[in-house]
Design an enzyme around this catalytic site. Structure first.
Site, mmCIF file in Angstrom:
data_model
loop_
_atom_site.group_PDB
_atom_site.id
_atom_site.type_symbol
_atom_site.label_atom_id
_atom_site.label_comp_id
_atom_site.label_asym_id
_atom_site.label_seq_id
_atom_site.Cartn_x
_atom_site.Cartn_y
_atom_site.Cartn_z
ATOM 1 N N LYS A 44 -21.017 2.484 3.367
ATOM 2 C CA LYS A 44 -21.378 3.771 3.944
ATOM 3 C C LYS A 44 -22.864 4.028 3.697
ATOM 4 O O LYS A 44 -23.396 3.648 2.656
ATOM 5 C CB LYS A 44 -20.539 4.883 3.305
ATOM 6 C CG LYS A 44 -20.952 6.261 3.793
ATOM 7 C CD LYS A 44 -19.875 7.303 3.623
ATOM 8 C CE LYS A 44 -20.376 8.669 4.086
ATOM 9 N NZ LYS A 44 -20.698 8.743 5.520
ATOM 10 N N ASN A 126 -29.883 2.653 9.467
ATOM 11 C CA ASN A 126 -29.263 3.605 10.394
ATOM 12 C C ASN A 126 -30.323 4.517 10.996
ATOM 13 O O ASN A 126 -30.731 5.505 10.399
ATOM 14 C CB ASN A 126 -28.211 4.434 9.641
ATOM 15 C CG ASN A 126 -27.486 5.394 10.557
ATOM 16 O OD1 ASN A 126 -27.781 5.481 11.751
ATOM 17 N ND2 ASN A 126 -26.540 6.123 10.006
ATOM 18 N N CYS A 129 -27.820 7.855 13.666
ATOM 19 C CA CYS A 129 -26.754 8.815 13.384
ATOM 20 C C CYS A 129 -26.978 10.078 14.207
ATOM 21 O O CYS A 129 -28.037 10.699 14.114
ATOM 22 C CB CYS A 129 -26.702 9.169 11.908
ATOM 23 S SG CYS A 129 -25.407 10.382 11.579
ATOM 24 N N ILE A 190 -22.588 -0.638 18.835
ATOM 25 C CA ILE A 190 -23.248 0.645 19.001
ATOM 26 C C ILE A 190 -22.836 1.603 17.886
ATOM 27 O O ILE A 190 -21.734 1.488 17.348
ATOM 28 C CB ILE A 190 -22.889 1.289 20.390
ATOM 29 C CG1 ILE A 190 -21.398 1.549 20.522
ATOM 30 C CG2 ILE A 190 -23.381 0.440 21.505
ATOM 31 C CD1 ILE A 190 -21.007 2.326 21.801
ATOM 32 N N GLY A 243 -15.106 0.539 18.860
ATOM 33 C CA GLY A 243 -13.726 0.570 19.342
ATOM 34 C C GLY A 243 -12.913 -0.688 19.113
ATOM 35 O O GLY A 243 -11.837 -0.835 19.682
ATOM 36 N N GLY A 264 -14.174 -0.424 12.731
ATOM 37 C CA GLY A 264 -14.465 0.898 12.181
ATOM 38 C C GLY A 264 -13.290 1.845 12.196
ATOM 39 O O GLY A 264 -12.422 1.815 11.317
#
Lengths: 300, 278
Positions: A44, A126, A129, A190, A243, A264
């Site tokens: 994370k 990242n 976000c 993505i 997905g 994920g």
């Protein structure tokens, strides 16, 4: 049968990792899934100092997916190194550390602190976000900023750098090329698509943050298209996600151009999803007598 | 601090539906049975919850449902829930011999030995379990456990009207005090009004219900110097402490998160009311 891949100079025993933010640092999921089965665990997002994140509600289910606006709550890099990294060292898997920041300095500060830990294989930066006001997506939607921040991070980083791209752009190829020009060792995509849900009974936004990031099977065709476009626009490896629930989904991403894939939102539905994706890829290779996973990567 | 932390060998299980009936309008009583060697169930505490999955794959996220009663000898959990959305609506169509996927038990429940020692409660202490609306069912497990321990337990239950679901079950284990919104039974008003009217002196309060009720209990408890525990709910994604979707603000910096947020699914759902900001 060979499942291992070379990803930005790091040898992964298989091409499967986790999407940052869906798996913590693996500690909670280790009760349910065998972390040793994974090519890598992607942790994370961690920042130079602790972040509180957004107010609740932070998550809501939508058709075929979910919206989240956690806001990158994290305990900060010091706690991460002392606690989470020490835990992950007990497993035979590589570690990709996702790094977040509100400003260029904050990214650099976090990376410099993380550099001391040899057990980190790669950083995933990242810049995409959708749920934090400064940093995050503000960097990830401007190609000049992507190139600049990639260059700055590359200067201080002692590990290969993956830039995590936002899908909330007009042309993903331009963003991928900007990361490559900045010196990125790889890109991942993505991140979530910005979305919204309204609770008509309460007549208010379902999430306290009003908008959130859409993930889950609903976004898979969009993600696959973008992975295909981005991987054919650059010469650096791609970590594909969006997905993925099954081995069949993962294989689509590999064929489209991803060298690695990440699982994920599926972890929330099935805590063993990552493990099952690895086993399913093996079963596919057996069925079609494929000796080397690399023979399936970017074949389209 | 977390009595149901890591490595409890829990897994996503397929449980068998033993029975389900609607016991009040929109409120369902579901009994599910686990395989005999699912050892993780043995340590179930009152106040813990389960993650129920919609088995046909039409919904991704598990729904957190509180445990009403655990009968671990028979590997059976009783769940009493209200239909509030698409997930609970799907569960409400389950019939005997259907199966349902579930992770259980989850979260940090009521550890009474710890509560007694932390608060120096005397042997004859009065435990007051307060439940409001769909916060009533988990309080049944609470008074049942206290009854087994030989403790003096009162249940103060807040209903909308005279549809007093589960009341006979509560009477088996505790003295029952009622409040209703419409005044049709017991005290008209809140569970606090009913407690005051009863004259019962609480040495500790255990509670579950809507947020305004929990806020009321929290301030009543602090004004009267009574230790109180609240059971919280929030939208969850993983249910196991990884996603940080279901947090609650805390007075002090949380030991795990290192910010003033705590995970309802893991450090909770039961918290000392003085530790959380409602």
């Amino acid at each position: 049968m060979n499942l291992s891949v070379d990803f930005a100079g790091v040898k992964m025993k298989n091409p499967v990792t986790t999407c940052s933010g869906t798996f913590g640092s693996g500690m909670e999921f280790s009760e349910f899934a065998d972390l040793n089965m994974l090519g890598a665990v992607t942790t994370k997002g961690v920042a130079s100092v602790p972040w509180e994140g957004n107010p609740t509600p932070r998550v809501i289910e939508t058709t075929g997916g979910m919206l989240n606006a956690i806001g990158l709550q994290n305990p900060g890099v010091d706690v991460f190194l002392e606690r989470d990294m020490q835990f992950l060292k007990g497993f035979d898997t590589k570690v990709i550390v996702n790094v977040c920041g509100h400003s260029e300095d904050e990214y650099l500060d976090a990376v410099e602190k993380l550099n001391v830990e040899d057990a980190i294989s790669l950083y995933e930066i990242n810049i995409s976000c959708p749920n934090v006001k400064s940093g995050g997506i503000a960097f990830g939607t401007d190609p000049k900023m992507v190139e600049k921040i990639t260059g700055a991070i590359k200067k201080v980083s002692k590990k290969p750098v993956i830039m995590k791209l936002s899908p909330n752009v007009t042309d993903i190829k331009v963003m991928a090329q900007a990361a490559e020009s900045g010196g990125a060792d790889a890109i991942s995509l993505i991140n979530t698509l910005t979305g919204m849900k309204i609770d008509i009974n309460r007549r208010s936004f379902a999430l306290a943050n009003k908008t959130g990031g859409l993930s889950g099977p609903a976004i898979k065709p969009v993600a696959l298209r973008m992975v295909y476009e981005a991987s054919h626009a650059v010469n650096i490896p791609v970590l594909g996600m969006g997905g993925i629930q099954t081995a069949e989904d993962a294989l689509e991403f590999l064929m489209a151009g991803a060298t690695m894939v990440a699982v994920g939102t599926a972890n929330f539905n099935n805590p063993k999803a990552t493990e099952e994706v690895v086993k399913g890829i093996e079963a596919y290779m057996e069925r079609y007598s494929v000796d080397d996973i690399n023979d399936l990567i970017k074949i389209l | 601090m977390n009595n149901n932390g890591l490595n409890n060998n829990r897994s996503r299980e397929t449980a068998l539906v033993i029975s389900q009936e609607e016991i009040s309008e929109g409120i369902f009583n579901l009994k599910i049975k686990f395989r005999d060697d699912y050892t993780a169930l043995k340590n179930t505490l009152p106040g813990q919850f389960v993650s129920l999955y919609v088995s046909d794959g039409s919904m991704l996220l598990p729904r957190p449902i509180s445990i009403c009663e655990a009968n671990v000898e028979d590997m059976v959990l009783r769940l009493v829930y209200r239909v509030v959305g698409s997930g609970t609506k799907a569960f409400s169509s389950l019939r005997s011999d259907d199966t349902i996927d579930v992770i259980a038990p989850l979260g940090n429940g009521y550890d009474f030995d710890k509560i007694i020692s932390e608060n120096n409660l005397p042997d004859d202490a009065s435990f007051v379990a307060m439940g409001g609306g769909i916060g009533i069912p988990p309080m049944l497990g609470v008074v049942k456990k206290l009854h087994e321990m030989g403790k003096k337990a009162y249940a103060v239950l807040g209903y909308r009207s005279n549809d007093l679901f589960l009341i006979d079950d509560f009477k088996k284990y505790s003295e029952v005090i009622i409040s209703t919104d419409d005044g049709s039974v017991g005290t008209k008003g809140t569970v606090i009004d009913a407690l005051k009217a009863s004259g019962v002196k609480a040495d500790v309060i255990l509670s579950c219900g809507p947020l305004p009720m929990l806020r009321g209990i929290s301030s009543y408890a602090s004004e009267n110097n009574i230790p109180a525990y609240v059971s919280l709910e929030e939208h969850m994604a993983c249910g196991i402490g990884a996603c940080l979707g279901c947090v609650c603000k805390t007075v002090d910096v949380d030991e795990h998160s290192h910010v003033n947020n705590t995970r309802i699914c893991t450090e909770g759902p039961v918290f000392r009311s003085s530790e959380v900001i409602l």
